[in-house]
Design a protein around this motif. Sequence first.
Motif, PDB file in Angstrom:
ATOM      1  N   GLY A  29       0.804  -1.216   0.000  1.00  0.00           N
ATOM      2  CA  GLY A  29       0.000   0.000   0.000  1.00  0.00           C
ATOM      3  C   GLY A  29       0.836   1.264   0.000  1.00  0.00           C
ATOM      4  N   ALA A  30       2.021   1.213   0.633  1.00  0.00           N
ATOM      5  CA  ALA A  30       2.919   2.361   0.607  1.00  0.00           C
ATOM      6  C   ALA A  30       3.399   2.633  -0.806  1.00  0.00           C
ATOM      7  N   ASN A  31       3.792   1.573  -1.510  1.00  0.00           N
ATOM      8  CA  ASN A  31       4.267   1.741  -2.882  1.00  0.00           C
ATOM      9  C   ASN A  31       3.147   2.188  -3.811  1.00  0.00           C
ATOM     10  N   VAL A  32       1.946   1.667  -3.589  1.00  0.00           N
ATOM     11  CA  VAL A  32       0.801   2.113  -4.390  1.00  0.00           C
ATOM     12  C   VAL A  32       0.541   3.601  -4.163  1.00  0.00           C
ATOM     13  N   SER A  33       0.688   4.055  -2.920  1.00  0.00           N
ATOM     14  CA  SER A  33       0.501   5.476  -2.626  1.00  0.00           C
ATOM     15  C   SER A  33       1.486   6.327  -3.420  1.00  0.00           C
ATOM     16  N   LEU A  34       2.731   5.868  -3.520  1.00  0.00           N
ATOM     17  CA  LEU A  34       3.723   6.592  -4.311  1.00  0.00           C
ATOM     18  C   LEU A  34       3.329   6.622  -5.783  1.00  0.00           C
ATOM     19  N   GLU A  35       2.778   5.518  -6.283  1.00  0.00           N
ATOM     20  CA  GLU A  35       2.319   5.488  -7.672  1.00  0.00           C
ATOM     21  C   GLU A  35       1.215   6.512  -7.907  1.00  0.00           C
ATOM     22  N   VAL A  36       0.293   6.626  -6.962  1.00  0.00           N
ATOM     23  CA  VAL A  36      -0.786   7.614  -7.106  1.00  0.00           C
ATOM     24  C   VAL A  36      -0.206   9.021  -7.165  1.00  0.00           C
ATOM     25  N   ALA A  37       0.793   9.291  -6.322  1.00  0.00           N
ATOM     26  CA  ALA A  37       1.401  10.619  -6.298  1.00  0.00           C
ATOM     27  C   ALA A  37       2.095  10.948  -7.607  1.00  0.00           C
ATOM     28  N   VAL A  38       2.598   9.923  -8.304  1.00  0.00           N
ATOM     29  CA  VAL A  38       3.250  10.133  -9.589  1.00  0.00           C
ATOM     30  C   VAL A  38       2.219  10.230 -10.715  1.00  0.00           C
ATOM     31  N   LEU A  39       1.195   9.384 -10.658  1.00  0.00           N
ATOM     32  CA  LEU A  39       0.175   9.367 -11.703  1.00  0.00           C
ATOM     33  C   LEU A  39      -0.679  10.631 -11.712  1.00  0.00           C
ATOM     34  N   ALA A  40      -1.059  11.111 -10.528  1.00  0.00           N
ATOM     35  CA  ALA A  40      -1.992  12.235 -10.433  1.00  0.00           C
ATOM     36  C   ALA A  40      -1.647  13.087  -9.220  1.00  0.00           C
ATOM     37  N   PRO A  41      -0.549  13.836  -9.266  1.00  0.00           N
ATOM     38  CA  PRO A  41      -0.134  14.616  -8.092  1.00  0.00           C
ATOM     39  C   PRO A  41      -1.174  15.615  -7.620  1.00  0.00           C
ATOM     40  N   GLU A  42      -2.013  16.089  -8.536  1.00  0.00           N
ATOM     41  CA  GLU A  42      -3.035  17.068  -8.166  1.00  0.00           C
ATOM     42  C   GLU A  42      -4.143  16.467  -7.314  1.00  0.00           C
ATOM     43  N   ARG A  43      -4.217  15.137  -7.254  1.00  0.00           N
ATOM     44  CA  ARG A  43      -5.256  14.466  -6.461  1.00  0.00           C
ATOM     45  C   ARG A  43      -4.770  14.129  -5.047  1.00  0.00           C
ATOM     46  N   VAL A  44      -3.478  14.310  -4.790  1.00  0.00           N
ATOM     47  CA  VAL A  44      -2.876  13.845  -3.533  1.00  0.00           C
ATOM     48  C   VAL A  44      -2.671  15.022  -2.589  1.00  0.00           C
ATOM     49  N   ARG A  45      -3.424  15.011  -1.509  1.00  0.00           N
ATOM     50  CA  ARG A  45      -3.302  16.059  -0.489  1.00  0.00           C
ATOM     51  C   ARG A  45      -2.110  15.796   0.433  1.00  0.00           C
ATOM     52  N   GLY A  46      -1.752  14.540   0.596  1.00  0.00           N
ATOM     53  CA  GLY A  46      -0.615  14.157   1.412  1.00  0.00           C
ATOM     54  C   GLY A  46      -0.380  12.670   1.255  1.00  0.00           C
ATOM     55  N   LEU A  47       0.791  12.210   1.711  1.00  0.00           N
ATOM     56  CA  LEU A  47       1.151  10.793   1.655  1.00  0.00           C
ATOM     57  C   LEU A  47       1.495  10.310   3.058  1.00  0.00           C
ATOM     58  N   LEU A  48       0.862   9.210   3.465  1.00  0.00           N
ATOM     59  CA  LEU A  48       1.110   8.592   4.763  1.00  0.00           C
ATOM     60  C   LEU A  48       1.634   7.183   4.485  1.00  0.00           C
ATOM     61  N   VAL A  49       2.956   7.033   4.504  1.00  0.00           N
ATOM     62  CA  VAL A  49       3.612   5.857   3.948  1.00  0.00           C
ATOM     63  C   VAL A  49       4.285   5.058   5.058  1.00  0.00           C
ATOM     64  N   GLU A  50       3.854   3.804   5.235  1.00  0.00           N
ATOM     65  CA  GLU A  50       4.474   2.918   6.220  1.00  0.00           C
ATOM     66  C   GLU A  50       5.157   1.751   5.516  1.00  0.00           C
ATOM     67  N   MET A  51       6.410   1.524   5.840  1.00  0.00           N
ATOM     68  CA  MET A  51       7.171   0.376   5.346  1.00  0.00           C
ATOM     69  C   MET A  51       7.227   0.300   3.820  1.00  0.00           C
ATOM     70  N   PRO A  52       7.707   1.337   3.130  1.00  0.00           N
ATOM     71  CA  PRO A  52       7.852   1.221   1.677  1.00  0.00           C
ATOM     72  C   PRO A  52       8.857   0.134   1.315  1.00  0.00           C
ATOM     73  N   VAL A  53       8.649  -0.471   0.155  1.00  0.00           N
ATOM     74  CA  VAL A  53       9.541  -1.533  -0.326  1.00  0.00           C
ATOM     75  C   VAL A  53      10.331  -0.971  -1.498  1.00  0.00           C
ATOM     76  N   LEU A  54      11.600  -0.623  -1.250  1.00  0.00           N
ATOM     77  CA  LEU A  54      12.422   0.005  -2.272  1.00  0.00           C
ATOM     78  C   LEU A  54      13.703  -0.805  -2.478  1.00  0.00           C
ATOM     79  N   ASP A  55      14.797  -0.145  -2.806  1.00  0.00           N
ATOM     80  CA  ASP A  55      16.015  -0.818  -3.247  1.00  0.00           C
ATOM     81  C   ASP A  55      16.558  -1.829  -2.247  1.00  0.00           C
ATOM     82  N   ASN A  56      16.533  -1.510  -0.960  1.00  0.00           N
ATOM     83  CA  ASN A  56      17.153  -2.369   0.038  1.00  0.00           C
ATOM     84  C   ASN A  56      16.350  -3.621   0.360  1.00  0.00           C
TER      85      ASN A  56
END
Length: 285
Positions: A109-136
Amino acid sequence: MTTTPLVSERIGQFFLGEDRLEYTEYGAGGRWVVLVHGQLMPRRMHQPLARALAAQGCHVVTLDLLGHGRSDRPADPLVYSMTAFGEQVLALLDHLGADQAVIGGTSLGANVSLEVAVLAPERVRGLLVEMPVLDNALEFGLVVFGPMMLCARYLPFTVGALRRVTRPVPRGLVPFWAGIVLDTLDQRPAAMAATLHGIIFGRIAPPSRQRREITAPTMVVGHPADPIHPAADAAMLAEEVPGARFVRARSILEWRVAPQRLDAEAADFATSCWETPPAERRSGS
């Protein structure tokens, strides 16, 4: 001992083509917050946080992404990807008539939230991200979820056996998080294999360049001693997103078993996203 005030709760559904997605609303009003679950988990995992945020005046929606929970579970891996999940969140906002929302989630869900922020930044009032899954986290994630995908694909009886054992257990007779574990184990082999295939072989998250261009206020929660969701990934994201705030959980289980501190942090953050005009919050006052 404090108790969370009662808030209204409503179950709804909408369709993307022939696929049905289900969600739950908590509270009311225009301060929208959307919470997205972890991989293979049901939206009910966010029920405690949703109730806590709604008690503070937020209108919270928890969504079962396609292939999860009580939403449809197609067996086609082509319908599963982080981008597709992000589009499902945007379709939910359209269905609700919400122009903007604070978008949040755990792990997947954290990564999906980041996708939403990239797809439609004008729709995102804020991001509340727990435990993103990235490079490490990529290698350990492949070690854990790769065999699960292979079992679901080539040894489907193992997944089916777990489903037959867990499905009859009344969720009201077990502790809340035990029920979430039982719901997570209630999988259909073909759909599970397709979901994991789409996630593993697609892009896991927007690349660093795109993450650095996110302008929405962001709160990142990281956990110590969590190999699948290293705190290093959360800290890296907090450094990449301009003005992001990093909150370190005391343990992997803090937000699950002793949520008061992090619930309060999340409620303060979500409320501040709606109290600050967009022009001010993006200028980084």
